[in-house]
Scaffold this motif. Structure first.
Motif, PDB file in Angstrom:
ATOM      1  N   GLN A 188       0.837  -1.202   0.000  1.00 25.65           N
ATOM      2  CA  GLN A 188       0.000   0.000   0.000  1.00 25.65           C
ATOM      3  C   GLN A 188       0.872   1.252   0.000  1.00 25.65           C
ATOM      4  O   GLN A 188       0.651   2.180  -0.780  1.00 25.65           O
ATOM      5  CB  GLN A 188      -0.925  -0.013   1.221  1.00 25.65           C
ATOM      6  CG  GLN A 188      -2.003  -1.070   1.188  1.00 25.65           C
ATOM      7  CD  GLN A 188      -2.739  -1.185   2.515  1.00 25.65           C
ATOM      8  OE1 GLN A 188      -2.593  -0.339   3.403  1.00 25.65           O
ATOM      9  NE2 GLN A 188      -3.526  -2.236   2.662  1.00 25.65           N
ATOM     10  N   ASN A 191       2.973   1.977  -3.369  1.00 27.45           N
ATOM     11  CA  ASN A 191       2.243   2.549  -4.502  1.00 27.45           C
ATOM     12  C   ASN A 191       1.627   3.907  -4.174  1.00 27.45           C
ATOM     13  O   ASN A 191       0.990   4.524  -5.033  1.00 27.45           O
ATOM     14  CB  ASN A 191       1.135   1.597  -4.946  1.00 27.45           C
ATOM     15  CG  ASN A 191       1.678   0.313  -5.537  1.00 27.45           C
ATOM     16  OD1 ASN A 191       2.681   0.318  -6.243  1.00 27.45           O
ATOM     17  ND2 ASN A 191       1.037  -0.805  -5.241  1.00 27.45           N
ATOM     18  N   SER A 192       1.812   4.350  -2.947  1.00 26.97           N
ATOM     19  CA  SER A 192       1.163   5.589  -2.498  1.00 26.97           C
ATOM     20  C   SER A 192       1.990   6.815  -2.848  1.00 26.97           C
ATOM     21  O   SER A 192       3.162   6.728  -3.222  1.00 26.97           O
ATOM     22  CB  SER A 192       0.945   5.547  -0.982  1.00 26.97           C
ATOM     23  OG  SER A 192       2.165   5.808  -0.298  1.00 26.97           O
ATOM     24  N   TYR A 418      -2.788   3.661   1.926  1.00 29.49           N
ATOM     25  CA  TYR A 418      -2.962   4.221   0.587  1.00 29.49           C
ATOM     26  C   TYR A 418      -2.700   5.730   0.629  1.00 29.49           C
ATOM     27  O   TYR A 418      -2.347   6.322  -0.374  1.00 29.49           O
ATOM     28  CB  TYR A 418      -4.397   4.002   0.096  1.00 29.49           C
ATOM     29  CG  TYR A 418      -4.826   2.552   0.014  1.00 29.49           C
ATOM     30  CD1 TYR A 418      -4.360   1.725  -0.994  1.00 29.49           C
ATOM     31  CD2 TYR A 418      -5.722   2.018   0.948  1.00 29.49           C
ATOM     32  CE1 TYR A 418      -4.765   0.398  -1.079  1.00 29.49           C
ATOM     33  CE2 TYR A 418      -6.131   0.698   0.870  1.00 29.49           C
ATOM     34  CZ  TYR A 418      -5.648  -0.104  -0.140  1.00 29.49           C
ATOM     35  OH  TYR A 418      -6.044  -1.414  -0.215  1.00 29.49           O
ATOM     36  N   SER A 420      -4.874   8.131   0.819  1.00 26.65           N
ATOM     37  CA  SER A 420      -5.770   8.772  -0.146  1.00 26.65           C
ATOM     38  C   SER A 420      -5.911  10.250   0.184  1.00 26.65           C
ATOM     39  O   SER A 420      -6.098  10.624   1.345  1.00 26.65           O
ATOM     40  CB  SER A 420      -7.144   8.105  -0.091  1.00 26.65           C
ATOM     41  OG  SER A 420      -7.031   6.735  -0.404  1.00 26.65           O
ATOM     42  N   SER A 427      -0.495   7.945  -8.073  1.00 24.88           N
ATOM     43  CA  SER A 427      -0.620   6.623  -7.445  1.00 24.88           C
ATOM     44  C   SER A 427      -1.398   5.674  -8.354  1.00 24.88           C
ATOM     45  O   SER A 427      -1.147   4.462  -8.378  1.00 24.88           O
ATOM     46  CB  SER A 427      -1.298   6.730  -6.079  1.00 24.88           C
ATOM     47  OG  SER A 427      -2.594   7.277  -6.199  1.00 24.88           O
ATOM     48  N   SER A 431      -1.216   1.656  -9.304  1.00 23.89           N
ATOM     49  CA  SER A 431      -2.210   0.779  -8.683  1.00 23.89           C
ATOM     50  C   SER A 431      -3.615   1.343  -8.877  1.00 23.89           C
ATOM     51  O   SER A 431      -3.905   2.449  -8.427  1.00 23.89           O
ATOM     52  CB  SER A 431      -1.916   0.622  -7.187  1.00 23.89           C
ATOM     53  OG  SER A 431      -3.016   0.079  -6.497  1.00 23.89           O
ATOM     54  N   HIS A 434      -5.367   2.042  -5.556  1.00 21.00           N
ATOM     55  CA  HIS A 434      -5.058   3.347  -4.970  1.00 21.00           C
ATOM     56  C   HIS A 434      -5.883   4.446  -5.636  1.00 21.00           C
ATOM     57  O   HIS A 434      -6.420   5.333  -4.965  1.00 21.00           O
ATOM     58  CB  HIS A 434      -3.569   3.661  -5.113  1.00 21.00           C
ATOM     59  CG  HIS A 434      -2.699   2.951  -4.144  1.00 21.00           C
ATOM     60  ND1 HIS A 434      -2.573   1.582  -4.118  1.00 21.00           N
ATOM     61  CD2 HIS A 434      -1.914   3.418  -3.126  1.00 21.00           C
ATOM     62  CE1 HIS A 434      -1.742   1.237  -3.149  1.00 21.00           C
ATOM     63  NE2 HIS A 434      -1.335   2.334  -2.524  1.00 21.00           N
ATOM     64  N   GLN A 437      -9.483   4.226  -4.395  1.00 14.23           N
ATOM     65  CA  GLN A 437      -9.650   4.708  -3.026  1.00 14.23           C
ATOM     66  C   GLN A 437      -9.642   6.243  -2.972  1.00 14.23           C
ATOM     67  O   GLN A 437     -10.444   6.856  -2.270  1.00 14.23           O
ATOM     68  CB  GLN A 437      -8.533   4.158  -2.135  1.00 14.23           C
ATOM     69  CG  GLN A 437      -8.690   2.704  -1.750  1.00 14.23           C
ATOM     70  CD  GLN A 437      -9.849   2.483  -0.785  1.00 14.23           C
ATOM     71  OE1 GLN A 437      -9.903   3.054   0.298  1.00 14.23           O
ATOM     72  NE2 GLN A 437     -10.797   1.646  -1.192  1.00 14.23           N
ATOM     73  N   THR A 438      -8.752   6.863  -3.746  1.00 13.43           N
ATOM     74  CA  THR A 438      -8.655   8.318  -3.728  1.00 13.43           C
ATOM     75  C   THR A 438      -9.862   8.970  -4.403  1.00 13.43           C
ATOM     76  O   THR A 438     -10.401   9.960  -3.905  1.00 13.43           O
ATOM     77  CB  THR A 438      -7.358   8.776  -4.419  1.00 13.43           C
ATOM     78  OG1 THR A 438      -6.245   8.245  -3.705  1.00 13.43           O
ATOM     79  CG2 THR A 438      -7.245  10.294  -4.437  1.00 13.43           C
TER      80      THR A 438
END
Length: 603
Positions: A188, A191-192, A418, A420, A427, A431, A434, A437-438
């Motif tokens: 997580q 890739n953030s 993540y 977000s 990101s 992914s 990611h 989620q954002t």
């Protein structure tokens, strides 16, 4: 013959030592070869030739011939200092906080010049009486600041434990080591945007370069103290790129930290530029809300397990076993109550210009004055991590049950990494999870409503989900705007606003919610945001507030009109992306994200 050999070897030792100075800017590959030659030639020559010869020479002229040469005594004393300092540097090192290491470095470097000068006069058998200026100059050189350790940070509030000025690479725990026990969290993070703050963020790399070109190289410290703390605290003066053989590695699409893992496996801790790494967050000992890296790091004052710092596979395996056998000490080393405080985040997410003293980013200040900061009512209070480290599902916060440690205790609310926020784009190149989620978080931020009165279209935008202004962060670069289309009953467009031009930039009729910075003369600063002195406009929406935008439709008959109102978001304006693409041509254009949409028919 032996005397000639010693002179040749001493010259080689001197040249290979001098070539390691930053002044010559030699490539790392060549510098590595030079340093190996310098160390091993120096050790062999000192032990086999130089020390025995110096002893025999001194015995011959001092004891046998009873010659008393001031130049000879000085030569012997300086040679002794250089030899001892050289052995100290190699076997102990100059780790930044070690005063002896700092003295050893200066003595070894500057003393070598004095040695060569004394040797020149000595072998030419010329009289040489050093005056007081030479002696004072040599002593003063011992205290000259050198590239081996940092000067006090002038552009940042970052502090290190025990008043250290610098860290050694081995003081940092490479985040690659954390994956074996925290694989999900590692992926997580990898890739953030916290990880991808440096080489894999083309926007940052270009901006750091521009800042250095405009303000001077030292200005990079302001950027690096939050974006690249491991690089800054280990003596780097600028953010660098990882290499793939002889080419720059393209980490823009790097997934799950593959380049980081590969580099660590092949080269160990040689490269530590990981953005905000695991220990960059989890070894913060104190944090203040002032921003500009107003935090304190403490990497060394912790209990270490057997083999924990080993770079070998066997050592790493054994250290894991010791940690797993008694993990509480490990947990306490990397987890503090402070980390749940919003002021902890403010240490970097608030930002003040070091050139003008103006507040550029005030995310914490905005949250502190918002309805979300309500510790007296737990049902309304939301801290930074409640929104930005909580899992989302179907547009709603749903704390994730699971494990933060492989084989650890099952938790009801694993704080996901993540991170977000608003930058779904960078990101998302690594992914899709990611990105999802954002975007889910972004879509919780606002609500739209539309009405028509007296030939005017009114569009209300309410900040219902963001605990700060909408947008926040670098709001001079974020694009949040209304896209309006009004059609008559025949489907003809009678009014529109907020459309992109052919070049991808917003038209002048758009209604963006953003800040516009000006310099002292009121001229827009553009990319040079740190030169902000005058706030030209601020149309952002505070937490919990509603903004109404009014449009004159220019029609007398407003019946049977269909209004489509969209709240669009783009992480960077096209003109900024185009500038970055000149340096990074593989960078795609960020997409426009539709956060909210209302379609309404007025009869």
């Amino acid at each position: 013959m032996k005397t000639i050999s010693i002179k040749v070897f001493m010259l080689l030792m001197f040249i290979t030592g001098v070539l390691q100075m930053e002044y010559f800017d030699i490539s790392w590959e060549n510098l590595t070869v030079i340093s190996i030659v310098h160390v091993f030639v120096s050790i062999i020559v000192a032990l086999i030739l130089l020390i025995p010869f110096a002893n025999m020479h001194a015995y011959k002229y001092i004891v046998v011939k009873r010659v008393n040469s001031l130049n000879g005594w000085l030569l012997g004393f300086v040679l002794f200092l250089i030899t001892v300092s050289g052995f100290y540097l190699f076997f102990v090192g100059n780790r930044g906080s070690d005063v002896l290491g700092i003295y050893a470095f200066n003595i070894h470097l500057y003393g070598s010049f004095v040695l060569m000068a004394l040797l020149f006069f000595h072998v030419r058998k010329k009289s040489f009486t050093p005056n007081s200026a030479v002696v004072v100059g040599f002593v003063a050189l011992l205290f000259v600041s050198t590239p081996s350790y940092s000067k006090p940070f002038k552009l940042s509030s970052l502090e290190l434990e025990d008043n250290k000025q610098n860290y050694h690479n081995e003081d940092w725990t490479n985040s690659a080591k954390c994956k074996s026990c925290h694989e999900d969290i590692f992926n997580q993070w990898a890739n953030s945007n916290h990880k991808n703050l440096v080489d894999s963020n083309p926007y940052y790399m270009v901006m750091e370069g521009i800042a250095a070109e405009v303000e001077g190289e030292e200005f990079r410290k302001w950027c690096m103290s939050c974006h690249n703390p491991s690089g800054l605290t280990t003596g780097l003066s600028k953010t660098t790129h990882p290499m793939d053989e002889n080419l720059l590695a393209n980490t823009l699409f790097d997934k799950n930290g593959s380049t980081l893992l590969k580099t660590y496996k092949e080269k160990g801790n040689i490269r530590l530029e990981e953005g905000v790494s695991c220990v960059a967050c989890h070894r913060i000992s104190d944090a203040k809300k002032e921003g500009n890296a107003s935090y304190s790091l403490d990497l060394t004052n912790r209990k270490k397990y057997p083999f924990e710092e080993s770079q070998t596979g066997t050592g790493h395996f054994l250290s894991e076993k010791f940690i797993n056998a008694k993990p509480q000490v490990h947990k306490e080393s990397y987890s503090k109550k402070l980390y749940k405080s919003s002021a902890y985040c403010a240490s970097c997410h608030d930002e003040t210009s070091p050139t003008t003293g103006k507040k550029i980013v005030a995310t914490y200040d905005e949250w502190e004055k918002s309805p979300f900061n309500n510790p007296e009512d737990k049902t309304k209070h939301k801290s930074c991590i409640d929104c930005h480290m909580t899992y989302l599902e179907d547009g709603k916060f749903k704390p994730q049950e699971g494990f933060s440690t492989t084989g650890g205790v099952r938790k009801k609310d694993v704080k996901v990494h993540y991170f977000s926020g608003s930058n779904h784009f960078l990101s998302g190149l690594k992914s899709k999870e990611h990105e999802d989620q954002t975007i889910q978080l972004l879509k919780t931020a606002a609500e739209l409503d539309v009405s028509i009165e007296n030939g005017q279209l009114k569009v209300g935008v309410k900040n219902v989900g963001a605990g700060h202004h909408l947008p926040t962060g670098v709001a001079d670069f974020r694009e949040l705007w209304l896209d309006i289309t009004v059609k008559d009953k025949k489907g003809n467009v009678v009014f529109s606003s907020g459309k992109l031009k052919e070049d991808g930039n917003l038209g002048k009729d758009a209604r963006p919610f953003m800040k516009v910075f000006g310099d002292k003369d009121g001229k827009e600063v553009g990319l040079l945001f740190w030169r902000y002195e005058k706030l030209l406009s601020d149309t952002r929406i505070k937490a919990g507030e509603r903004r109404v935008e009014v449009y004159d439709l220019g029609v007398t008959d407003t019946s049977s009109l269909e209004v489509t109102a969209k709240l669009n978001f783009r992480i960077y304006p096209q003109w900024v992306t185009s500038a970055v693409q000149n340096v990074y041509p593989t960078l795609p254009n960020p997409p426009v994200i539709e956060l909210e949409k209302v379609v309404k028919l007025f009869d």
